[in-house]
Design a protein around this motif. Structure first.
Motif, PDB file in Angstrom:
ATOM      1  N   ARG A  59      88.330  70.166  51.941  1.00  0.00           N
ATOM      2  CA  ARG A  59      87.691  71.108  52.854  1.00  0.00           C
ATOM      3  C   ARG A  59      88.197  72.507  52.616  1.00  0.00           C
ATOM      4  O   ARG A  59      87.445  73.462  52.570  1.00  0.00           O
ATOM      5  CB  ARG A  59      87.971  70.726  54.308  1.00  0.00           C
ATOM      6  N   LEU A  80      86.730  73.761  49.388  1.00  0.00           N
ATOM      7  CA  LEU A  80      85.304  74.046  49.523  1.00  0.00           C
ATOM      8  C   LEU A  80      85.060  75.242  50.428  1.00  0.00           C
ATOM      9  O   LEU A  80      84.239  76.105  50.109  1.00  0.00           O
ATOM     10  CB  LEU A  80      84.566  72.815  50.059  1.00  0.00           C
ATOM     11  N   ASP A  81      85.792  75.286  51.529  1.00  0.00           N
ATOM     12  CA  ASP A  81      85.669  76.429  52.421  1.00  0.00           C
ATOM     13  C   ASP A  81      85.904  77.717  51.655  1.00  0.00           C
ATOM     14  O   ASP A  81      85.170  78.693  51.798  1.00  0.00           O
ATOM     15  CB  ASP A  81      86.697  76.339  53.553  1.00  0.00           C
ATOM     16  N   ARG A 134      80.477  69.777  51.534  1.00  0.00           N
ATOM     17  CA  ARG A 134      81.590  69.839  52.473  1.00  0.00           C
ATOM     18  C   ARG A 134      81.303  69.000  53.718  1.00  0.00           C
ATOM     19  O   ARG A 134      82.142  68.247  54.185  1.00  0.00           O
ATOM     20  CB  ARG A 134      81.843  71.289  52.884  1.00  0.00           C
TER      21      ARG A 134
END
Lengths: 149, 149
Positions: free
Chosen positions: A98, A101-102, B112
Motif C-alpha cells: 500500500r 502504491l500510494d 491498490r
DNA sequence: TCTTGACGTCAAGTGGACTTGACGTAGTCG
DNA sequence: CGACTACGTCAAGTCCACTTGACGTCAAGA
C-alpha cells in the motif's frame, strides 16, 4: 461419472497462458524466477493451480505500473510456500505494498496535475510560473527518484 | 561588469546531470534519441538550455510510472523544434497525456484497492470472495493489458 | 605552463524481461 | 495406429535503457 472439466483446479500451461494473456514461455520464465509454481504430471507436464491466474493478474497489473519482477517476487515471496494464503499473509504484504502504491499514485497524480497546470500557465518556458523552478522539480523527482524506484 | 553565473541560461553537461540527477552519459543517450537538445561551444562542448531540466524531470517522472522513452519522445516531439513551447503546444500534449495518465492512475488505484480488499476477505484463495474470480481480473488486466501499455 | 578534471566520440558491455530455436516426448483424435 | 499439437529442456537471441571503456581534447587553476 462425467469428469469435472470447467471447474478443474489444476490447469494446463496452454490454458493458463490463454486465460492470463501471457505466453507459455513466460510461464516458464516466471517459474524459473519463483513467481509461480507448478506440479508435474506422470508425463512431466506442468500443472498450475487455478489461483495462479490471480497471481499472474497481480504480476501483470504491477508490472504495468513500473514495478519490477524482483520487487513483485519479494511481495509474493511472503505468501506461504504451500497451501492457501491466509488473511494474515495478505495483510502483511498489503501493508508494504500500500505504501509503495500510494507513493506511486501520488507521483502519477502529481505528474498529471503538473501537466494540467502547465496548460493554464504555458510553462516549460523560463521563469514564467511557479512550476518552472527546476529545483522544485528536483525536490520532487530528481535525486530522490533515483534512489527510490 | 561581473559575469552572470547563477542565472545562466546555458548549462554545462555536469551541471545538468547533477541537478537533474542523471549521468552525463544519459544526457548523451537522451540526446541521441532526440529527447533533449544541446548547442555546442567553440570547443565542441555541449550546452543545455535551462529548461532542459524541466524536460528531464518530466522524462524521469514519466519513466517512473512505466512509460517508455519512445512514448515520451512522441509527446515531447510535439513541442516546437526551436523556441519556447507555447500554451497551445502544451495543451495539445496535455490532452493526450491526461488520458494516458488517468488510465494508469485508475489501474494503480484498482490494484491498490484490490489489495486492500484482500485483507478483508483473505482472498487469492479459491472461490472465497467476489474478487477471486479470475475472469474478473482478466477483464480488467488480462488481454487488455497486453495490448495497451 | 603544466596539470587536472570535465568533456568529446564511438564501440561494446550490462541487466531486465522475455522470445526464439532446436530438438525430443506426451497425449489426443480420427 | 499414425499424425498432429501441446509440452519439455536448454541455449541463445532480442529489445530497451543505459553504462563502461578506450582514448583523445578543452579549459581553468596553481
Amino acid at each position: 461419472m462425467p469428469q469435472v472439466h470447467e471447474d478443474a483446479i489444476w490447469l494446463k500451461p496452454g490454458q493458463v497462458a490463454e486465460r492470463a494473456g501471457v505466453a507459455v514461455s513466460t510461464l516458464h520464465y516466471y517459474e524459473s524466477l519463483g513467481l509461480i509454481r507448478s506440479r508435474r504430471t506422470a508425463g512431466n507436464r506442468r500443472e498450475y493451480r487455478r489461483d495462479t491466474l490471480r497471481v499472474l493478474a497481480f504480476v501483470r497489473a504491477s508490472q504495468r505500473v513500473g514495478i519490477g519482477l524482483d520487487r513483485i517476487k519479494e511481495a509474493l515471496g511472503k505468501l506461504p510456500e504451500e497451501g492457501l494464503p491466509t488473511k494474515k499473509d495478505w495483510a502483511r504484504i498489503s501493508r508494504e505494498w500500500r505504501d509503495d502504491l500510494d507513493d506511486r499514485i501520488e507521483h502519477l497524480v502529481a505528474l498529471r496535475d503538473r501537466f494540467s497546470n502547465c496548460i493554464g500557465c504555458g510553462c516549460l518556458s523560463l521563469k514564467s510560473c511557479p512550476y518552472s523552478n527546476p529545483d522544485d522539480i528536483l525536490g520532487a523527482d530528481g535525486h530522490g527518484a533515483l534512489r527510490f524506484p
